[in-house]
Enzyme design. Structure first.
Site, mmCIF file in Angstrom:
data_model
loop_
_atom_site.group_PDB
_atom_site.id
_atom_site.type_symbol
_atom_site.label_atom_id
_atom_site.label_comp_id
_atom_site.label_asym_id
_atom_site.label_seq_id
_atom_site.Cartn_x
_atom_site.Cartn_y
_atom_site.Cartn_z
ATOM 1 N N CYS A 7 -18.963 -45.946 59.435
ATOM 2 C CA CYS A 7 -20.114 -45.194 59.793
ATOM 3 C C CYS A 7 -20.142 -43.960 60.580
ATOM 4 C CB CYS A 7 -20.928 -46.238 60.565
ATOM 5 S SG CYS A 7 -22.644 -45.600 60.975
ATOM 6 N N GLU A 43 -45.122 -74.050 63.742
ATOM 7 C CA GLU A 43 -44.773 -72.791 64.307
ATOM 8 C C GLU A 43 -45.875 -72.192 65.069
ATOM 9 O OE1 GLU A 43 -43.604 -69.091 65.010
ATOM 10 O OE2 GLU A 43 -42.182 -70.365 63.872
ATOM 11 N N CYS A 79 -29.151 -69.390 65.887
ATOM 12 C CA CYS A 79 -28.645 -67.828 66.151
ATOM 13 C C CYS A 79 -27.846 -67.573 67.202
ATOM 14 C CB CYS A 79 -29.601 -66.964 65.719
ATOM 15 S SG CYS A 79 -31.073 -66.818 67.048
ATOM 16 N N CYS A 118 -24.761 -43.574 67.535
ATOM 17 C CA CYS A 118 -25.391 -44.884 67.332
ATOM 18 C C CYS A 118 -24.189 -46.039 67.687
ATOM 19 C CB CYS A 118 -26.093 -45.335 66.120
ATOM 20 S SG CYS A 118 -26.729 -46.982 65.750
ATOM 21 N N GLN A 146 -35.799 -64.019 58.059
ATOM 22 C CA GLN A 146 -34.399 -63.895 58.089
ATOM 23 C C GLN A 146 -33.958 -62.451 57.609
ATOM 24 O OE1 GLN A 146 -32.419 -65.577 59.896
ATOM 25 N NE2 GLN A 146 -32.952 -67.755 59.763
ATOM 26 N N CYS A 150 -23.794 -51.261 66.197
ATOM 27 C CA CYS A 150 -23.374 -52.164 65.417
ATOM 28 C C CYS A 150 -21.870 -52.104 66.259
ATOM 29 C CB CYS A 150 -23.056 -51.798 63.822
ATOM 30 S SG CYS A 150 -24.213 -51.899 62.751
ATOM 31 N N TYR A 210 -40.138 -74.858 64.712
ATOM 32 C CA TYR A 210 -40.099 -73.516 64.546
ATOM 33 C C TYR A 210 -39.981 -73.118 63.078
ATOM 34 C CZ TYR A 210 -38.239 -74.722 69.181
ATOM 35 O OH TYR A 210 -37.987 -75.413 70.288
#
Length: 377
Positions: free
Chosen positions: A3, A261, A333, A11, A211, A14, A240
């Site tokens: 990148c 939710e 996650c 940046c 997602q 990532c 959830y």
């Protein structure tokens, strides 16, 4: 993946950028297995790999610069805009849309918000792309002041960006580090974005979570359906539930599914999808997952949980441990909070697990575990 923004130090979002992707995936698999080692997972399935680039369906970009030269990207340490319109993890649809959006910002004279001076209007643009290439574009504003000009020039925006199905203005008057406010003003005829995954179409409303990686979300939901099919539960909860990804994929056959939710917008999205698919044995309701479980007179055969990074917490984990639920499908996650929750549910033992690389070029990933209740002696 290389990148130029990362290589130039513009940046660093990532953190794994430049590391060979197979090594990224191996590291994530190893990390998940180490965290869940105390629970003796009998079967780790191979990690589900993503595309290295172009994978994000949602771009959450800060607007900086000036009304005549706006930037779309992030802010630097001094609060000035850094333009990232060619970001490689954003979808090609995003990258094609960004120049059109910058021209619209100038045309409609929407002054970018100056964080240091605390003046200006436009704080963020949030762009979501569907699997069919349609877009939802949300302009996060400090006030309603630009709305008249935005409406005036909306035909020009839609002519240049015909794939924009939904365009909204979100109002965030406070000066604080959040992405969006509570009020959403729809500027187009359509107010939902159809997200077609596998054989399920979900209708995404502006403030609903979805997602970030469409291909991996498809794989996650398809795998969940495969794992559950042979269990044939009579009833299931999707706690959830978001816009209903798991619940809608588990629907069918004889299973009665309830999705819970906190987000009213997400529940409205899920209900629209349920109605559109004519699924009479699925329902969604707005509420707190833990409070719903604790108030229920009985437990279902299956509980699906897909909590935020903090996990399900001690109270819900304790309820699951005490309940007679036969199986729990836990999609996480954050493998660290998953491990903490599993430690609080010793009667529910892993059957199998799989890593899904939802976020290439970062240390984050999704891991899904199927749990089965040990027979009580």
């Amino acid at each position: 993946m290389q990148c130029p923004y990362f290589d130039a130090g513009r940046c660093r979002s990532c953190s794994l950028m430049g590391r060979p992707y197979p090594l990224q995936l191996d590291d994530k698999q190893r990390h998940a297995e180490e965290l869940l080692a105390p629970f003796d997972v009998p079967a780790w399935l191979p990690a589900t790999a993503s595309r290295e680039r172009d994978y994000r369906n949602k771009a959450k970009m800060v607007v900086g610069g000036t009304v005549d030269a706006p930037t779309i990207g992030i802010l630097d340490a001094d609060g000035f805009g850094v333009d990232l319109q060619a970001c490689g993890i954003c979808s090609p649809g995003h990258r094609a849309a960004f120049p059109v959006l910058t021209r619209f910002i100038t045309l409609a004279r929407i002054t970018p918000y100056d964080v240091n001076a605390r003046r200006g209007e436009l704080k963020h643009v949030i762009v979501t792309e569907s699997p069919d290439g349609e877009l939802m574009v949300r302009f996060v504003l400090r006030s309603s002041e630009p709305l008249g000009r935005m409406r005036k020039h909306m035909p020009t925006l839609l002519a240049e960006l015909p794939q924009a199905r939904v365009v909204t203005a979100n109002l965030l008057p406070e000066h604080k580090a959040v992405l969006e406010g509570a009020e959403e003003i729809v500027l187009t005829d359509a107010d939902t974005l159809p997200m077609r995954l596998n054989d399920v179409t979900m209708h995404l409303r502006p403030q609903s979570f979805f997602q970030t990686n469409t291909a991996i979300a498809e794989a996650l939901y398809a795998e969940a359906r495969d794992w559950i099919r042979d269990l044939a539960p009579e009833d299931a909860w999707d706690l959830y539930s978001g816009v209903g990804g798991f619940a809608l994929h588990l629907a069918g056959g004889g299973t009665e599914v309830t999705g819970i939710e906190t987000s009213v917008e997400a529940v409205a999205s899920a209900e629209l999808s349920r109605t559109d698919a004519a699924l009479s044995r699925v329902r969604f309701a707005a509420g707190d997952a833990t409070a719903f479980a604790l108030a229920a007179p009985s437990a279902p055969d299956l509980v699906v949980v897909n909590p935020p990074r903090r996990g399900i917490g001690a109270e819900l984990a304790g309820w699951l441990e005490r309940s007679d639920t036969a199986h729990v499908l836990y999609s996480s996650c954050n493998a660290a909070s998953l491990a903490k929750d599993l430690a609080a549910m010793p009667s529910l033992r892993p059957v199998k697990a799989r890593v899904f690389d939802m976020f290439p070029q970062t240390t984050h990933f999704e891991v899904m575990v199927l749990l089965e209740r040990n027979p009580r002696g």
